[in-house]
Design an enzyme around this catalytic site. Structure first.
Site, mmCIF file in Angstrom:
data_model
loop_
_atom_site.group_PDB
_atom_site.id
_atom_site.type_symbol
_atom_site.label_atom_id
_atom_site.label_comp_id
_atom_site.label_asym_id
_atom_site.label_seq_id
_atom_site.Cartn_x
_atom_site.Cartn_y
_atom_site.Cartn_z
ATOM 1 N N GLY A 84 11.306 -2.436 -5.254
ATOM 2 C CA GLY A 84 11.517 -1.254 -4.417
ATOM 3 C C GLY A 84 10.133 -0.788 -4.152
ATOM 4 N N HIS A 103 8.043 -5.507 2.168
ATOM 5 C CA HIS A 103 9.850 -6.569 1.759
ATOM 6 C C HIS A 103 10.278 -6.716 3.182
ATOM 7 C CE1 HIS A 103 7.881 -4.028 -1.262
ATOM 8 N NE2 HIS A 103 8.339 -5.055 -2.266
ATOM 9 N N VAL A 140 1.964 -9.159 5.234
ATOM 10 C CA VAL A 140 2.121 -7.822 6.507
ATOM 11 C C VAL A 140 0.612 -7.308 6.154
ATOM 12 C CG1 VAL A 140 3.202 -6.154 7.363
ATOM 13 C CG2 VAL A 140 3.538 -8.914 6.681
ATOM 14 N N LYS A 171 1.186 -12.919 -0.563
ATOM 15 C CA LYS A 171 0.168 -12.083 -0.710
ATOM 16 C C LYS A 171 0.087 -11.710 -2.421
ATOM 17 C CE LYS A 171 -1.018 -7.850 -2.037
ATOM 18 N NZ LYS A 171 0.472 -6.983 -2.850
ATOM 19 N N ARG A 192 1.623 -0.465 -4.476
ATOM 20 C CA ARG A 192 0.258 0.443 -4.879
ATOM 21 C C ARG A 192 0.076 1.602 -4.582
ATOM 22 N NH1 ARG A 192 1.671 -4.296 -8.293
ATOM 23 N NH2 ARG A 192 1.678 -3.647 -10.943
ATOM 24 N N SER A 245 1.365 -2.776 0.038
ATOM 25 C CA SER A 245 1.815 -3.368 -0.971
ATOM 26 C C SER A 245 1.936 -1.660 -1.793
ATOM 27 C CB SER A 245 -0.038 -3.088 -2.410
ATOM 28 O OG SER A 245 0.192 -3.041 -3.325
ATOM 29 N N GLN A 260 1.502 -15.823 -7.608
ATOM 30 C CA GLN A 260 3.216 -16.582 -8.156
ATOM 31 C C GLN A 260 3.971 -16.957 -7.152
ATOM 32 O OE1 GLN A 260 4.980 -12.073 -8.758
ATOM 33 N NE2 GLN A 260 6.255 -12.404 -6.726
ATOM 34 N N GLY A 270 6.457 -13.242 -0.669
ATOM 35 C CA GLY A 270 5.088 -12.853 -0.073
ATOM 36 C C GLY A 270 4.069 -14.078 -0.620
#
Ligand code: AMP
Length: 298
Positions: free
Chosen positions: A46, A52, A191, A164, A202, A200, A168, A162
């Site tokens: 989210g 996203h 992006v 990014k 964050r 991000s 992961q 991603g």
């Protein structure tokens, strides 16, 4: 839900349906039973942004139905304050996901994802040891456990992640291959904001001063890339090039800088093929990551 007959068919402008929201495993199963295939899955936590949205748009081009999950997964937070302060804005998420092309939003509760008595962990081996794995104990295991559940319940033809979060992505690919999961893992490019900062969720937690300083990650990566383009092939020299740029920014506290083999994530002494430059840097209580892939080959 859209009635697209073919994957990639454009929706008519101004006629975008609002995505349907489902919560429980049973609701998801029922919605998916009626959904046109192929299905594309975009797992998120989210606080959606253009990064996203790019995944959702890519999924829309390659799928007849796009399923976006929004789940702030408590198991992948190794710091309680980071979990508590993680931004949440459901109304804005609905709008962004819908306008990017999501057909279905799956917003489960913790109990929907982890049923009572849950006691299964998915642990990937060596790939999870360095970098994020070393800096955030338990984080990647939390990610692989939740992604294994999401991939299994969605049963999508493709899932979009991603670049990014490079480690992961690599770890999820390994897990999906090792477990024989049927979903193809698709990597999507990073992006960035106009000043180079990787988008991000964050970023909104940065103070104005920290936000102004944060593009130093990108500058550090580009300095190492410039050295590489100029012929540098010494891993330590590239790590030093990144560290030197980060050191110019007093608000930045580097956690690691890495120049590693993108397949194994082992640090490289000498670059002979592709290399993954990556870093994690703290600005006060906010931790940012970024990376740059050197394709090699020349
Ligand atoms: P998150 O909500 O942060 O867990 O991210 C969900 C997905 O979006 C992951 O696959 C991320 O790698 C991807 N993502 C996050 N930020 C970006 C970005 N700036 N560019 C591309 N993908 C991103």
């Amino acid at each position: 839900m859209s009635n697209k007959a073919t994957p990639g068919a454009e929706r008519r402008p101004g006629r975008r349906p609002v995505p349907r929201v489902v919560r429980t495993r049973a609701e998801l199963r029922e919605a998916l039973a009626a959904a046109p295939r192929p299905l594309g899955l975009v797992p998120t936590m989210g606080a959606l942004h253009e990064g996203h949205a790019s995944l959702i748009r890519r999924a829309q081009m390659e799928s007849a139905t796009v399923l976006v999950t929004i789940f702030v997964n408590p198991r992948q937070f190794n710091e309680t304050t980071d979990f508590e302060k993680y931004p949440r804005d459901k109304a804005a998420d609905l709008r962004l996901a819908g306008s990017a092309g999501a057909d279905l939003l799956w917003i489960p509760s913790v109990e929907d994802v982890y049923p009572a008595g849950f006691q299964t962990n998915v642990h990937v081996g060596r790939l999870t040891e360095p970098l994020e794995g070393a800096a955030r104990p338990g984080h990647l295991e939390g990610v692989t456990t939740v992604v294994a559940i999401l991939l299994t319940l969605a049963g999508a033809e493709k899932a979009f992640f991603g670049q990014k979060d490079a480690q992961q992505l690599l770890v999820i690919r390994r897990m999906a291959g090792d477990l024989g999961l049927a979903t193809e893992i698709v990597a999507c490019p990073i992006v960035r904001e106009a000043d180079g900062l990787a988008m991000s969720s964050r970023n909104v937690r940065l103070t104005p001063e920290e936000r102004a300083a944060a593009p130093v990650l990108r500058r550090a990566l580009l300095a190492a890339r410039a050295a590489y383009d100029g012929g540098a092939r010494d891993g330590a020299a590239l790590r030093a090039a990144m560290g030197d740029v980060l050191a110019t920014e007093p608000l930045a506290t580097p956690e690691y800088v890495s120049c590693a083999d993108p397949a194994t994530l082992r640090e490289l002494a000498t670059i002979e093929g592709p290399a993954l430059l990556s870093m994690a840097v703290r600005f006060g209580g906010v931790r940012l990551i970024d990376n740059e892939l050197l394709a090699g080959g020349q």
